[in-house]
Design a protein around this motif. Structure first.
Motif, PDB file in Angstrom:
ATOM      1  N   UNK A 288      37.724  40.114  44.127  1.00  9.01           N
ATOM      2  CA  UNK A 288      37.623  38.653  44.224  1.00  9.01           C
ATOM      3  C   UNK A 288      39.037  38.135  44.433  1.00  9.01           C
ATOM      4  N   UNK A 289      39.209  37.178  45.343  1.00 12.50           N
ATOM      5  CA  UNK A 289      40.536  36.604  45.560  1.00 12.50           C
ATOM      6  C   UNK A 289      40.667  35.337  44.719  1.00 12.50           C
ATOM      7  N   UNK A 290      41.459  35.445  43.655  1.00 13.79           N
ATOM      8  CA  UNK A 290      41.696  34.301  42.771  1.00 13.79           C
ATOM      9  C   UNK A 290      42.878  33.483  43.253  1.00 13.79           C
ATOM     10  N   UNK A 291      43.938  34.173  43.653  1.00 13.95           N
ATOM     11  CA  UNK A 291      45.208  33.521  43.953  1.00 13.95           C
ATOM     12  C   UNK A 291      45.781  34.052  45.260  1.00 13.95           C
TER      13      UNK A 291
ATOM     14  N   UNK B 181      46.554  43.171  46.205  1.00 16.26           N
ATOM     15  CA  UNK B 181      46.420  43.944  47.434  1.00 16.26           C
ATOM     16  C   UNK B 181      47.760  44.014  48.156  1.00 16.26           C
ATOM     17  N   UNK B 182      47.785  44.635  49.300  1.00 18.13           N
ATOM     18  CA  UNK B 182      49.045  44.882  50.009  1.00 18.13           C
ATOM     19  C   UNK B 182      49.735  43.604  50.469  1.00 18.13           C
ATOM     20  N   UNK B 183      48.976  42.512  50.548  1.00 14.27           N
ATOM     21  CA  UNK B 183      49.543  41.242  50.983  1.00 14.27           C
ATOM     22  C   UNK B 183      49.975  40.357  49.820  1.00 14.27           C
ATOM     23  N   UNK B 184      49.769  40.835  48.587  1.00 10.96           N
ATOM     24  CA  UNK B 184      50.167  40.063  47.419  1.00 10.96           C
ATOM     25  C   UNK B 184      49.100  39.132  46.894  1.00 10.96           C
ATOM     26  N   UNK B 185      47.887  39.167  47.483  1.00 17.36           N
ATOM     27  CA  UNK B 185      46.791  38.364  46.934  1.00 17.36           C
ATOM     28  C   UNK B 185      46.376  38.936  45.581  1.00 17.36           C
ATOM     29  N   UNK B 186      45.962  38.058  44.666  1.00 18.32           N
ATOM     30  CA  UNK B 186      45.704  38.464  43.287  1.00 18.32           C
ATOM     31  C   UNK B 186      44.265  38.181  42.862  1.00 18.32           C
ATOM     32  N   UNK B 187      43.765  39.024  41.978  1.00 22.24           N
ATOM     33  CA  UNK B 187      42.450  38.832  41.370  1.00 22.24           C
ATOM     34  C   UNK B 187      42.586  38.813  39.855  1.00 22.24           C
ATOM     35  N   UNK B 188      42.152  37.728  39.254  1.00 25.04           N
ATOM     36  CA  UNK B 188      42.080  37.649  37.790  1.00 25.04           C
ATOM     37  C   UNK B 188      40.747  37.044  37.367  1.00 25.04           C
ATOM     38  N   UNK B 189      39.712  37.249  38.195  1.00 27.95           N
ATOM     39  CA  UNK B 189      38.406  36.630  37.962  1.00 27.95           C
ATOM     40  C   UNK B 189      37.339  37.640  37.539  1.00 27.95           C
ATOM     41  N   UNK B 190      37.060  38.634  38.393  1.00 28.42           N
ATOM     42  CA  UNK B 190      36.031  39.625  38.060  1.00 28.42           C
ATOM     43  C   UNK B 190      36.421  40.987  38.629  1.00 28.42           C
ATOM     44  N   UNK B 191      35.927  42.030  37.974  1.00 27.98           N
ATOM     45  CA  UNK B 191      35.957  43.375  38.546  1.00 27.98           C
ATOM     46  C   UNK B 191      34.516  43.731  38.888  1.00 27.98           C
TER      47      UNK B 191
ATOM     48  N   UNK C 202      27.259  39.980  39.273  1.00 26.46           N
ATOM     49  CA  UNK C 202      26.994  40.993  38.245  1.00 26.46           C
ATOM     50  C   UNK C 202      28.237  41.862  38.055  1.00 26.46           C
ATOM     51  N   UNK C 203      29.286  41.276  37.514  1.00 25.48           N
ATOM     52  CA  UNK C 203      30.560  42.003  37.428  1.00 25.48           C
ATOM     53  C   UNK C 203      30.547  43.092  36.360  1.00 25.48           C
ATOM     54  N   UNK C 204      31.316  44.130  36.598  1.00 23.85           N
ATOM     55  CA  UNK C 204      31.525  45.139  35.565  1.00 23.85           C
ATOM     56  C   UNK C 204      32.373  44.560  34.444  1.00 23.85           C
ATOM     57  N   UNK C 205      33.329  43.708  34.825  1.00 22.15           N
ATOM     58  CA  UNK C 205      34.195  43.023  33.851  1.00 22.15           C
ATOM     59  C   UNK C 205      34.407  41.600  34.331  1.00 22.15           C
ATOM     60  N   UNK C 206      34.197  40.641  33.434  1.00 25.67           N
ATOM     61  CA  UNK C 206      34.539  39.254  33.766  1.00 25.67           C
ATOM     62  C   UNK C 206      35.867  38.932  33.102  1.00 25.67           C
TER      63      UNK C 206
END
Length: 238
Positions: A162-165, A109-119, A124-128
């Motif tokens: 999802x906020x992973x990092x 996102x614009x603040x540099x937070x990262x998601x590497x968990x689910x889409x 009920x994720x579209x992608x895990x």
């Protein structure tokens, strides 16, 4: 643009520009894939003294080919030292002994937070996705976090699924279109690659992107950078 520069792929441009960030005295926590390619390109060109550290425990690794995973024996065989994973995180990372960390992700996102968990929805994720690994610890333990990620509205999103990092230490993001740096808590476009227009970058971003008043154009790879990069990739495919 020269004929040589025109032949440069998006991934090569990302790796070269990320490599230029590293200096000869830097200690860098390296991930697999493009981060490893960028870090080893720096070590073999302008920053032979930079120390590369991998999550599995190699310190000062000098692989002759790109590792397939953090467990690749090439890393241990070429390292100055090999420590346990708990020591790596407790003594080296948490103690602030590492300057720079390279990370990837599925979303930012614009603040540099990262998601590497689910889409999608967590239950009920579209992608895990593969998940955090050591990324959260790396993100808070190193001084400067750099992200290497292809840019599109699906990856550069206004709101993470999802906020992973946490993105507190994310300073620079290298994409296939340009370079973003954090200014006053928000990522701004500071550099575009040759042939890329600002509107191309805006169209690939899921938020209203701020463009620096001092926007520059990426310097094309030198002949040495390109030859070294392609040799490293070729040796990995043997």
């Amino acid at each position: 643009m020269s004929a040589e520069a025109a032949a440069v792929t998006a991934e090569e441009m990302m790796a070269v520009e990320a490599a230029r960030l590293l200096g000869d005295e830097d200690v860098c926590f390296v991930g697999i894939g493009l981060p490893s390619l960028a870090a080893n390109l720096a070590r073999e060109t302008h920053a032979p003294g930079c120390v590369l550290i991998y999550e599995s425990g190699p310190i000062g690794a000098k692989p002759t080919r790109m590792p397939l995973s953090i467990a690749d024996g090439e890393l241990a065989a070429t390292a100055d030292a090999l420590v346990s994973v708990p020591e790596m995180f407790a003594y080296w990372l948490q103690a602030g002994r590492i300057d720079t960390g390279f990370l990837g992700a599925a979303q930012i996102d614009r603040h540099g937070n990262l998601n590497s968990t689910v889409i999608g929805d967590y239950d009920r994720p579209a992608v895990r996705l593969p998940g955090a690994g050591g990324a959260p610890e790396i993100a808070v333990g190193v001084r400067d976090v750099c992200v290497i990620l292809r840019q599109s509205p699906r990856s550069f999103v206004d709101r993470l699924d999802f906020t992973t990092t946490p993105g507190d230490h994310v300073r620079t993001v290298f994409t296939d279109l340009g370079v973003l740096r954090k200014v006053e808590g928000e990522l701004q476009l500071v550099q575009v690659h040759p042939g890329v227009a600002v509107e191309d970058v805006r169209a690939a971003t899921g938020w209203e992107l701020v463009v620096s008043d001092d926007l520059t154009v990426t310097r094309p790879p030198t002949a040495e950078e390109l030859a070294t990069l392609r040799r490293l990739r070729a040796e990995s495919q043997r």
